[in-house]
Design a protein around this motif. Structure first.
Motif, mmCIF file in Angstrom:
data_model
loop_
_atom_site.group_PDB
_atom_site.id
_atom_site.type_symbol
_atom_site.label_atom_id
_atom_site.label_comp_id
_atom_site.label_asym_id
_atom_site.label_seq_id
_atom_site.Cartn_x
_atom_site.Cartn_y
_atom_site.Cartn_z
ATOM 1 N N ARG A 99 42.797 40.585 44.207
ATOM 2 C CA ARG A 99 41.504 40.186 44.774
ATOM 3 C C ARG A 99 41.240 38.700 44.548
ATOM 4 N NH1 ARG A 99 37.078 43.248 45.887
ATOM 5 N NH2 ARG A 99 37.617 44.991 44.553
ATOM 6 N N GLU A 100 41.535 38.233 43.317
ATOM 7 C CA GLU A 100 41.292 36.818 43.009
ATOM 8 C C GLU A 100 42.233 35.901 43.788
ATOM 9 O OE1 GLU A 100 39.683 37.501 38.428
ATOM 10 O OE2 GLU A 100 41.823 37.272 38.813
ATOM 11 N N ARG A 103 40.764 35.659 47.141
ATOM 12 C CA ARG A 103 39.509 34.906 47.069
ATOM 13 C C ARG A 103 39.777 33.397 47.029
ATOM 14 N NH1 ARG A 103 35.604 32.863 47.742
ATOM 15 N NH2 ARG A 103 33.524 33.020 46.866
ATOM 16 N N ARG A 116 33.862 38.454 53.215
ATOM 17 C CA ARG A 116 33.991 39.893 52.993
ATOM 18 C C ARG A 116 34.681 40.557 54.196
ATOM 19 N NH1 ARG A 116 32.178 44.525 53.618
ATOM 20 N NH2 ARG A 116 30.827 43.889 55.316
ATOM 21 N N THR A 119 38.327 39.665 54.268
ATOM 22 C CA THR A 119 39.063 40.401 53.238
ATOM 23 C C THR A 119 39.340 41.825 53.722
ATOM 24 O OG1 THR A 119 37.873 39.113 51.579
ATOM 25 C CG2 THR A 119 39.077 41.020 50.778
ATOM 26 N N LEU A 123 42.931 43.493 54.340
ATOM 27 C CA LEU A 123 43.337 44.667 53.551
ATOM 28 C C LEU A 123 43.650 45.868 54.445
ATOM 29 C CD1 LEU A 123 40.942 44.362 50.492
ATOM 30 C CD2 LEU A 123 43.401 43.917 50.561
ATOM 31 N N ARG A 130 45.373 46.912 49.069
ATOM 32 C CA ARG A 130 44.049 47.488 48.781
ATOM 33 C C ARG A 130 44.125 48.388 47.537
ATOM 34 N NH1 ARG A 130 39.505 48.023 51.729
ATOM 35 N NH2 ARG A 130 40.347 47.745 53.802
ATOM 36 N N LEU A 133 44.149 46.067 44.206
ATOM 37 C CA LEU A 133 43.245 44.908 44.217
ATOM 38 C C LEU A 133 42.977 44.313 42.833
ATOM 39 C CD1 LEU A 133 40.420 45.593 46.832
ATOM 40 C CD2 LEU A 133 41.932 43.604 46.682
ATOM 41 N N GLU A 134 42.911 45.180 41.808
ATOM 42 C CA GLU A 134 42.568 44.667 40.473
ATOM 43 C C GLU A 134 43.807 44.443 39.613
ATOM 44 O OE1 GLU A 134 39.652 43.722 40.672
ATOM 45 O OE2 GLU A 134 39.029 45.037 42.326
#
Ligand code: ATP
Length: 239
Positions: A99-100, A103, A116, A119, A123, A130, A133-134
């Motif tokens: 995600r970062e 971003r 948004r 993104t 995704l 997706r 993402l983290e």
């Protein structure tokens, strides 16, 4: 050839590093909607060309993109004009999450809704990202990192993607998957300039190609003609 001017027009492009002339005056064009490949052995100057086009390396000659002369245009402005570079080695920030990393591609923008939506759009195209993402970028597989690099470039709403060896280090299955994604992106309207040593795959998806030898265009043509050209077969297609 269409009557419209090319999306990218390069004339007599030269790149030097001190006394080393890495690119010795090459000319090429890419029309809107095309996939064009730039092939050549190690050190032929492929990455230097992409780096010059995206404003990261000084050059001589003329580069016109979407009607604009890119001489002395800074790299961030070139991205804003719609040209995005997916570098060799992918340029992923390993400690940052997926995600970062995405971003970061939008740091210059302030339209939160637009970011948004972009993104989500990106995704949708890369469901595997997706799901991750983290996850830190450095823990993704090679193929997933390549997807992240392409996804990040698409976050800038690119008209033209410059791709530097997207197949590098990937298994044949993943190469096919990445190339399938590139074809799909192209069908949805993004023009591609693809630097590749994997000539077999590159010529399968490209409509035209240029063969680079020691900083010069040795020859160029339609992919079908290049695939049957004995010089290409010998040097790049294994016989
Ligand atoms: P590869 O397929 O191995 O990535 P390439 O076709 O992309 O090769 P370039 O990376 O553009 O080739 O390199 C062209 C030549 O310029 C090489 O001889 C390389 O050593 C040299 N070169 C590239 N970058 C630099 C630099 N920053 N400083 C000095 N020389 C460089």
């Amino acid at each position: 050839m269409s009557a419209k001017p090319p999306l990218l027009e390069v004339k007599d492009l030269a790149v030097s590093y001190g006394s080393l002339r890495a690119v010795k005056g090459i000319s090429l064009e890419v029309h809107e909607g095309e996939i064009v490949t730039l092939m050549g052995a190690n050190g032929a100057g492929k990455s230097s060309i992409l780096s010059a086009l995206s404003g990261l390396t000084p050059f001589q000659g003329t580069v016109r993109f979407d009607g604009q002369d890119l001489r002395r245009v800074p790299a961030d402005r070139i991205v804003a004009l719609g040209m995005a570079h997916v570098p060799e080695g992918r340029g992923i920030f390993g400690d940052l999450t997926v995600r970062e990393n995405l971003r970061l591609a939008t740091w210059i923008r302030h339209d939160r809704e637009g970011i948004r939506a972009d993104t989500e759009r990106v995704l949708d195209r890369f469901p595997r990202l997706r799901d991750r993402l983290e996850q830190p970028g450095g823990t993704l597989s090679g193929g997933e990192q390549q997807m992240l690099a392409v996804a990040r470039a698409l976050m800038s709403r690119a008209k033209l993607l410059l791709l530097d060896e997207p197949s590098m280090g990937l298994s044949p299955v993943l190469v096919r998957e990445i190339f399938g994604i590139l074809q799909e992106i192209n069908r949805q309207g993004v023009t591609l300039l693809l630097v590749e040593q994997n000539a077999n795959m590159a010529l399968r998806i490209a409509s035209r190609g240029y063969v680079l030898e020691t900083g010069q265009v040795a020859f160029s043509g339609a992919s079908g003609d290049l695939r049957s050209d004995p010089r290409v077969r010998k040097a790049y297609l294994g016989g």
